[in-house]
Scaffold this motif. Structure first.
Motif, short mmCIF file in Angstrom:
data_model
loop_
_atom_site.label_atom_id
_atom_site.label_comp_id
_atom_site.label_asym_id
_atom_site.label_seq_id
_atom_site.Cartn_x
_atom_site.Cartn_y
_atom_site.Cartn_z
N VAL A 146 0.79 -1.24 0.00
CA VAL A 146 0.00 0.00 0.00
C VAL A 146 0.83 1.29 0.00
O VAL A 146 0.56 2.19 -0.79
CB VAL A 146 -1.03 0.06 1.16
CG1 VAL A 146 -2.23 -0.83 0.85
CG2 VAL A 146 -0.41 -0.30 2.48
N GLY A 190 -3.55 -14.63 -1.76
CA GLY A 190 -4.43 -13.49 -1.51
C GLY A 190 -3.86 -12.48 -0.53
O GLY A 190 -4.57 -11.60 -0.06
N LEU A 193 -1.03 -7.75 -3.37
CA LEU A 193 -1.72 -7.17 -4.53
C LEU A 193 -1.22 -7.84 -5.81
O LEU A 193 -0.03 -8.09 -5.96
CB LEU A 193 -1.42 -5.67 -4.61
CG LEU A 193 -2.03 -4.76 -3.55
CD1 LEU A 193 -1.32 -3.42 -3.53
CD2 LEU A 193 -3.52 -4.59 -3.78
N ILE A 201 -4.65 0.46 -10.49
CA ILE A 201 -4.70 1.61 -9.59
C ILE A 201 -3.85 2.76 -10.13
O ILE A 201 -4.27 3.91 -10.14
CB ILE A 201 -4.23 1.22 -8.16
CG1 ILE A 201 -5.25 0.27 -7.53
CG2 ILE A 201 -4.07 2.45 -7.28
CD1 ILE A 201 -4.72 -0.49 -6.33
N ALA B 15 -5.18 -8.73 0.49
CA ALA B 15 -4.83 -8.00 -0.74
C ALA B 15 -6.04 -7.23 -1.28
O ALA B 15 -5.89 -6.12 -1.79
CB ALA B 15 -4.29 -8.95 -1.79
N SER B 16 -7.25 -7.81 -1.13
CA SER B 16 -8.40 -7.09 -1.68
C SER B 16 -8.77 -5.91 -0.78
O SER B 16 -9.28 -4.90 -1.26
CB SER B 16 -9.59 -8.04 -1.90
OG SER B 16 -10.02 -8.58 -0.68
N ALA B 18 -6.45 -4.17 0.72
CA ALA B 18 -5.44 -3.19 0.29
C ALA B 18 -5.88 -2.48 -0.98
O ALA B 18 -5.76 -1.27 -1.10
CB ALA B 18 -4.11 -3.90 0.06
N LYS B 19 -6.41 -3.24 -1.91
CA LYS B 19 -6.81 -2.65 -3.19
C LYS B 19 -7.92 -1.61 -3.00
O LYS B 19 -7.85 -0.51 -3.53
CB LYS B 19 -7.28 -3.75 -4.15
CG LYS B 19 -7.55 -3.23 -5.54
CD LYS B 19 -8.05 -4.30 -6.46
CE LYS B 19 -8.30 -3.72 -7.83
NZ LYS B 19 -8.93 -4.71 -8.72
N ARG B 21 -8.67 0.09 -0.30
CA ARG B 21 -8.15 1.27 0.39
C ARG B 21 -7.35 2.15 -0.57
O ARG B 21 -7.46 3.38 -0.57
CB ARG B 21 -7.28 0.85 1.57
CG ARG B 21 -8.06 0.20 2.69
CD ARG B 21 -7.16 -0.37 3.75
NE ARG B 21 -6.37 0.66 4.40
CZ ARG B 21 -5.12 0.46 4.85
NH1 ARG B 21 -4.53 -0.70 4.69
NH2 ARG B 21 -4.47 1.44 5.44
#
Lengths: 272, 84
Positions: A146, A190, A193, A201, B15-16, B18-19, B21
């Motif tokens: 992130v 999972g 990313l 993104i 991970a989802s 994170a995406k 956010r």
């Protein structure tokens, strides 16, 4: 006229210097006259990654201040023909890095080289902005994580507004996404990313995907850019990245799940 | 029944999260990108003025600048606290 490529990221520790070293070396190995410049004044590291730390006499600041000529400061790479390194100063003040001085140095280098690779410092301050200011292309190094993705987006904002091309309303800096430290197994479970997530993104073109690899640390330990290690996944992935930068179409590799064999499970072998 | 639901419930992968956010924060960053440099200062000063009269939180104030072809609209939204 050389093409000026900045390797940047915002966040520190994502692999800017590793990538700048590998890509500059890769470009030179393909026959392009290449110079790689360290813009991280005060915290130079490119010389270590390139394995020429003991041959540094003069640096970028000396050149800008007129204390040394470019030819005195440029270090010829021992392994690769067509490749030179211009180190940053370890002791001088960052303020010594002036836009006029950098412009003049880049202009002179531009006459002689095909590619000028600028290794940006972390952050979005003076040094980072100067490293990107004269760029024709930008490689935005991003980890699938992130804070790195968010910082990369900030850098994209600066590339679109705080560069010479933006200020002169010339065609914009061409932006490339380079995803590093990618771990396909964690993506599959999972917890990381996916490359599609990061690409979606940031919404820029993907130029390369470098898997998490033990070869990277091995390479920097030895001061040999990882692209020389063509047995390693990371070395191959950087070579692919260079090909794409040169306009070739190369399929992506190393994004699939890697099944661990019995032996590597017992003896703990990781990604090569 | 509850137990069944509990067993069927799938844990949301990190991970989802994170995406999601990142999509929100990046959209926000990009909105700020095209604003003039004085916007954060303007926002702070307006908040200061309002606070002289009413106690409001930082997030109770929302400022946006929309530009059309020939005019710009500065929109200021303040959620005032209910009178005690």
């Amino acid at each position: 006229m050389a093409k000026i490529i900045v390797v940047t990221s915002g966040k520190g520790g994502v692999g800017k210097t590793t990538s700048a070293a590998a890509i500059a070396t890769g470009l030179a190995l393909r026959g392009n006259k290449t110079v790689v410049i360290d813009f991280d004044v005060g915290l130079r590291n490119l010389d270590l990654v390139m394995g020429c730390e003991r041959r540094v006499v003069y640096d970028l600041i000396n050149v800008i201040q007129g204390e040394a000529g470019l030819n005195q400061a440029l270090i010829r790479d021992k392994r690769t023909e067509n490749l030179h390194i211009l180190p940053a100063s370890q002791t001088r003040d960052k303020a010594a890095l002036t836009p006029e001085g950098v412009e003049k140095a880049l202009e002179t280098l531009s006459q002689e080289y095909d590619f000028i690779v600028c290794d940006s410092p972390a952050g979005i301050e003076h040094g980072a902005q100067l490293a990107m200011y004269f760029a024709d292309e930008a490689i935005v190094v991003t980890n699938p994580e992130v804070s790195s993705v968010r910082d990369s987006d900030r850098i994209l904002g600066l590339l679109a507004s705080k560069t010479r091309r933006a200020e002169r309303s010339e065609p914009p800096v061409q932006e490339h996404l380079l995803i590093t430290r990618y771990d396909p197994n964690r993506v599959t479970s999972g917890d990381m990313l996916t490359l599609e997530d990061v690409r979606e993104i940031l919404a820029i073109n993907l130029v390369g995907l470098i898997p998490e690899s033990e070869a990277v640390l091995r390479a920097s330990n030895q001061g040999v850019p990882v692209v020389h290690d063509m047995d390693s996944d990371a070395g191959k992935a950087y070579a692919d990245t260079v090909s794409r930068l040169l306009g070739e179409e190369v399929p992506l590799r190393f994004y699939g799940y890697q099944k661990k064999g019995l032996l590597s499970r017992m003896f703990g072998g990781g990604r090569r | 029944m509850k137990l069944l639901e509990f067993l069927k419930r799938e844990r949301k992968k990190s991970a989802s999260v994170a995406k999601e956010r990142l999509q929100i924060i990046v959209a926000h960053q990009r909105g700020e990108r095209d604003q003039p440099d004085y916007m954060p200062m303007l926002e702070n000063e307006l908040l200061e003025v309002i606070r002289r009269y009413v106690q409001v939180d930082q997030d109770a104030i929302n400022i946006s600048l929309d530009r059309d072809n020939d005019c710009s609209v500065l929109e200021l939204n303040v959620t005032l606290p209910r009178d005690e």
